[in-house]
Write a protein that holds these residues in place. Structure first.
Motif, mmCIF file in Angstrom:
data_model
loop_
_atom_site.group_PDB
_atom_site.id
_atom_site.type_symbol
_atom_site.label_atom_id
_atom_site.label_comp_id
_atom_site.label_asym_id
_atom_site.label_seq_id
_atom_site.Cartn_x
_atom_site.Cartn_y
_atom_site.Cartn_z
ATOM 1 N N VAL A 1 1.072 -0.724 0.030
ATOM 2 C CA VAL A 1 0.564 -0.084 -0.126
ATOM 3 C C VAL A 1 1.351 1.130 0.096
ATOM 4 C CG1 VAL A 1 -1.803 0.922 0.665
ATOM 5 C CG2 VAL A 1 -2.008 -1.055 1.225
ATOM 6 N N LEU A 2 0.643 2.282 -1.003
ATOM 7 C CA LEU A 2 1.077 3.406 -1.095
ATOM 8 C C LEU A 2 -0.348 4.512 0.116
ATOM 9 C CD1 LEU A 2 2.399 4.005 -4.964
ATOM 10 C CD2 LEU A 2 3.309 2.909 -2.576
ATOM 11 N N GLU A 3 0.725 4.820 1.217
ATOM 12 C CA GLU A 3 0.413 5.859 1.742
ATOM 13 C C GLU A 3 -0.131 7.051 1.704
ATOM 14 O OE1 GLU A 3 0.245 3.780 5.507
ATOM 15 O OE2 GLU A 3 -0.665 2.440 5.418
ATOM 16 N N PHE A 4 -0.289 8.022 0.173
ATOM 17 C CA PHE A 4 -0.437 9.557 0.035
ATOM 18 C C PHE A 4 -0.898 10.010 2.139
ATOM 19 C CE2 PHE A 4 0.068 7.245 -3.308
ATOM 20 C CZ PHE A 4 0.323 8.077 -4.188
ATOM 21 N N LEU A 5 0.381 11.040 2.434
ATOM 22 C CA LEU A 5 0.109 12.077 3.780
ATOM 23 C C LEU A 5 0.166 13.122 3.155
ATOM 24 C CD1 LEU A 5 -0.086 12.491 6.298
ATOM 25 C CD2 LEU A 5 2.616 12.006 6.988
ATOM 26 N N GLU A 6 -0.534 13.814 3.159
ATOM 27 C CA GLU A 6 -0.722 15.728 2.549
ATOM 28 C C GLU A 6 0.257 16.407 3.710
ATOM 29 O OE1 GLU A 6 -3.186 19.424 1.562
ATOM 30 O OE2 GLU A 6 -3.604 17.521 1.286
ATOM 31 N N VAL A 7 1.439 17.363 3.381
ATOM 32 C CA VAL A 7 2.166 17.775 4.409
ATOM 33 C C VAL A 7 2.097 19.437 3.773
ATOM 34 C CG1 VAL A 7 3.896 16.335 4.856
ATOM 35 C CG2 VAL A 7 4.524 17.621 3.235
ATOM 36 N N GLY A 8 1.047 19.744 3.093
ATOM 37 C CA GLY A 8 1.606 21.266 2.461
ATOM 38 C C GLY A 8 2.500 21.831 1.743
ATOM 39 N N GLU A 9 2.650 22.973 2.016
ATOM 40 C CA GLU A 9 4.076 23.503 2.018
ATOM 41 C C GLU A 9 5.629 23.229 2.530
ATOM 42 O OE1 GLU A 9 4.056 25.687 -0.444
ATOM 43 O OE2 GLU A 9 1.897 24.682 -0.628
ATOM 44 N N GLU A 10 5.311 22.293 3.448
ATOM 45 C CA GLU A 10 6.590 21.438 3.475
ATOM 46 C C GLU A 10 7.516 20.769 3.052
ATOM 47 O OE1 GLU A 10 7.364 17.442 6.521
ATOM 48 O OE2 GLU A 10 5.763 19.144 7.428
ATOM 49 N N THR A 11 8.419 21.003 2.417
ATOM 50 C CA THR A 11 9.741 20.628 1.533
ATOM 51 C C THR A 11 10.212 18.833 1.900
ATOM 52 O OG1 THR A 11 11.347 21.809 2.382
ATOM 53 C CG2 THR A 11 11.645 20.095 1.285
ATOM 54 N N VAL A 12 9.307 18.522 0.898
ATOM 55 C CA VAL A 12 9.170 17.104 -0.122
ATOM 56 C C VAL A 12 10.297 16.735 -0.139
ATOM 57 C CG1 VAL A 12 7.827 15.505 -0.917
ATOM 58 C CG2 VAL A 12 6.393 17.033 0.192
ATOM 59 N N GLN A 13 10.843 15.622 0.640
ATOM 60 C CA GLN A 13 12.111 14.776 0.081
ATOM 61 C C GLN A 13 12.102 14.023 -1.251
ATOM 62 O OE1 GLN A 13 15.720 14.803 1.081
ATOM 63 N NE2 GLN A 13 16.297 14.199 -0.531
ATOM 64 N N SER A 14 12.287 14.324 -2.590
ATOM 65 C CA SER A 14 11.544 13.240 -4.010
ATOM 66 C C SER A 14 12.066 12.494 -3.400
ATOM 67 C CB SER A 14 12.769 13.784 -4.639
ATOM 68 O OG SER A 14 12.457 13.211 -5.173
#
Length: 129
Positions: free
Chosen positions: A47-60
């Motif tokens: 399962v891929l669980e998508f979590l919203e972090v808004g404008e927080e930096t997302v590490q690719s």
């Protein structure tokens, strides 16, 4: 017991947009939200669980999906029809091409949060041919 990947969290600026984007390419449904997560269940049960972090930096991160030839064709067609950039390699040096590693086919593309996604028809071994 065999060790298997059960799930992973995919941090996203917009979880709904990211989940819908990938689900559309893969031809899979987005599951029902539970807690802060929007899940996509893959064919092997992971399962891929998508979590919203808004404008927080997302590490690719890099996510590779092993698909059959028909699923690859459908996924690539969806990518092309949507005008999404894609490459034959993870370094973006071969735009609008696919690779033929190990006698299969592969393609890389980027999701809305900057994660590098890959569709491949043959699992990679030790040294690409």
């Amino acid at each position: 017991m065999t060790i298997e990947l059960n799930h992973t969290i995919v941090r996203s600026h917009d979880a709904a947009a990211a989940a819908e984007f990938l689900a559309d390419i893969l031809g899979l449904p987005v599951g029902k939200r539970w807690g802060p997560f929007l899940p996509i269940v893959l064919g092997n049960g992971a399962v891929l669980e998508f979590l919203e972090v808004g404008e927080e930096t997302v590490q690719s991160q890099h996510y590779a999906f092993l698909v059959d030839n028909d699923e690859f064709d459908r996924g690539l067609a969806r990518i092309e029809e949507s005008g999404i950039d894609f490459w034959a390699d993870p370094f973006d040096s071969r735009p609008r091409e696919i690779n033929t590693l190990y006698g299969g086919r592969g393609v890389y593309f980027v999701d809305p949060s900057g994660h590098k996604m890959e569709l491949m028809t043959v699992a990679y071994g030790e040294v690409p041919q």
